[in-house]
Scaffold this active site. Structure first.
Site, mmCIF file in Angstrom:
data_model
loop_
_atom_site.group_PDB
_atom_site.id
_atom_site.type_symbol
_atom_site.label_atom_id
_atom_site.label_comp_id
_atom_site.label_asym_id
_atom_site.label_seq_id
_atom_site.Cartn_x
_atom_site.Cartn_y
_atom_site.Cartn_z
ATOM 1 C CB CYS A 46 27.651 35.898 38.543
ATOM 2 S SG CYS A 46 28.037 34.256 38.367
ATOM 3 C CE1 TYR A 177 22.517 31.161 43.050
ATOM 4 C CE2 TYR A 177 24.643 30.711 44.370
ATOM 5 C CZ TYR A 177 23.688 31.665 43.505
ATOM 6 O OH TYR A 177 24.354 32.735 42.730
#
Length: 340
Positions: A46, A177
């Site tokens: 992440c 994203y």
């Protein structure tokens, strides 16, 4: 809904409602800074958690703040401690970070995210506000910084750090994203244009200066690095951020290599976890779950020449020592190239 969950939306909007309780030197939120009281839970896959891993290492907080590492893949419920014996975190005694959120609030309604600070005695999450977490590690945790720790959030540069970082977050960190989870051509096209417009701004800024703000590494560089190091392995293909590869943007590629080769940055990167997370978990983006073999990583070990721009990585500070939690060599072969 698939076991992994769904991610594509008509127009992706990140849920930014985090638990904003802070761990501070004066304990004003009920959680004072205290060695051994809290555990930092992360996943190397992440980018938001990678920030906290880097900052903890640069500042030498390992003795004061332990770290639990989740595996790279998760289902729609939460990240899991599948790397640990028995699939249970050895300190918190739980198989999922979700358990620590439900300890805080049995009806916790939002996303189960990393990084998170967990109070060890209660087993409950204190905060998952990732931006504030690293700033507090740099300021509130100062009494536990190692000797020679760099000042990553200098008081005289804080306004500029935040000014530079704001569009890095909206257009780049979150922008990739927005491209990858776009559910319509229109939303993808808009996200793509925004992303590369700001990468062009950063390319120009970094063509004449070694670091984003000031003469040494700051919080701003940590925030940008974790997206750049994932760009070619994941975002270029998986998220369709494909106008350019990072290696085709000279200033950004040199800057990323400079940071990667700096102790505390590249030695926190697990390329295997990064690729496994995105390509396996996002099944609505990559239905087969096939993880690509590439890209080649040798370029990360090549000279960057950024020293010519002046500055030094740690300012008046010193590099951190060898990492306590080591990335498996086969997950980051660049480190062996740099060492050899």
């Amino acid at each position: 809904m698939s076991e992994q969950g769904t991610y594509v939306e008509k127009s992706f909007e990140r849920d930014t409602n985090y638990i904003t309780t802070r761990i501070t030197a004066d304990g004003r939120d009920g959680f004072p800074v205290e060695a051994g009281r809290y555990r930092l839970v992360v996943a190397r896959a992440c980018p938001w958690a990678n920030r906290a891993i880097i900052v903890r290492r640069l500042l030498g907080l390992e003795d004061a703040l332990s770290m639990g590492i989740c595996g790279p893949t998760h289902d729609r419920r939460s990240w899991t401690f599948d790397l640990d014996p028995g699939g249970v975190d050895p300190v918190l005694g739980i198989p999922r970070i979700q358990d620590a959120y439900f300890k805080r609030d049995p009806d916790y309604p939002r996303g189960i995210t990393v990084p998170a600070f967990v109070e060890i005695a209660t087993g409950a999450v204190v905060t998952n506000d990732f931006t504030q977490m690293t700033v507090d590690m740099e300021t509130e945790w100062a009494q536990f910084h190692r000797e020679g720790a760099p000042d990553l959030y200098p008081e005289n540069l804080r306004e500029e750090i935040e000014e530079v970082s704001k569009p890095i977050y909206t257009e780049v960190n979150n922008g990739v994203y927005r491209c990858g989870f776009a559910g319509t051509q229109e939303s993808y096209d808009s996200a793509y244009e925004r992303l590369f417009a700001h990468l062009d701004v950063l390319e120009e800024r970094l063509s004449t200066r070694r670091y984003l703000v000031g003469e040494h590494i700051t919080e701003a560089d940590v925030r940008l690095f974790t997206t750049l190091v994932r760009f070619d392995p994941v975002y270029h293909g998986h998220f369709k951020c494909n106008r350019n590869k990072l290696i085709e943007m000279p200033a950004l590629w040199g800057y990323a290599r400079d940071l990667f080769q700096t102790p505390g940055f590249g030695d926190t990167v697990d390329f295997t976890h990064i690729k496994a997370h995105y390509y396996v978990v996002h099944r609505d983006v990559n239905p087969t779950g096939i993880v690509p073999r590439g890209p080649a990583l040798e370029g990360w070990a090549t000279p960057h020449g950024r020293e010519a721009l002046g500055g030094s990585p740690f300012g008046d500070g010193t590099p951190p020592g060898p990492p306590r939690e080591v990335v498996p060599p086969e997950h980051n072969p660049v480190l062996a190239m740099l060492a050899g």
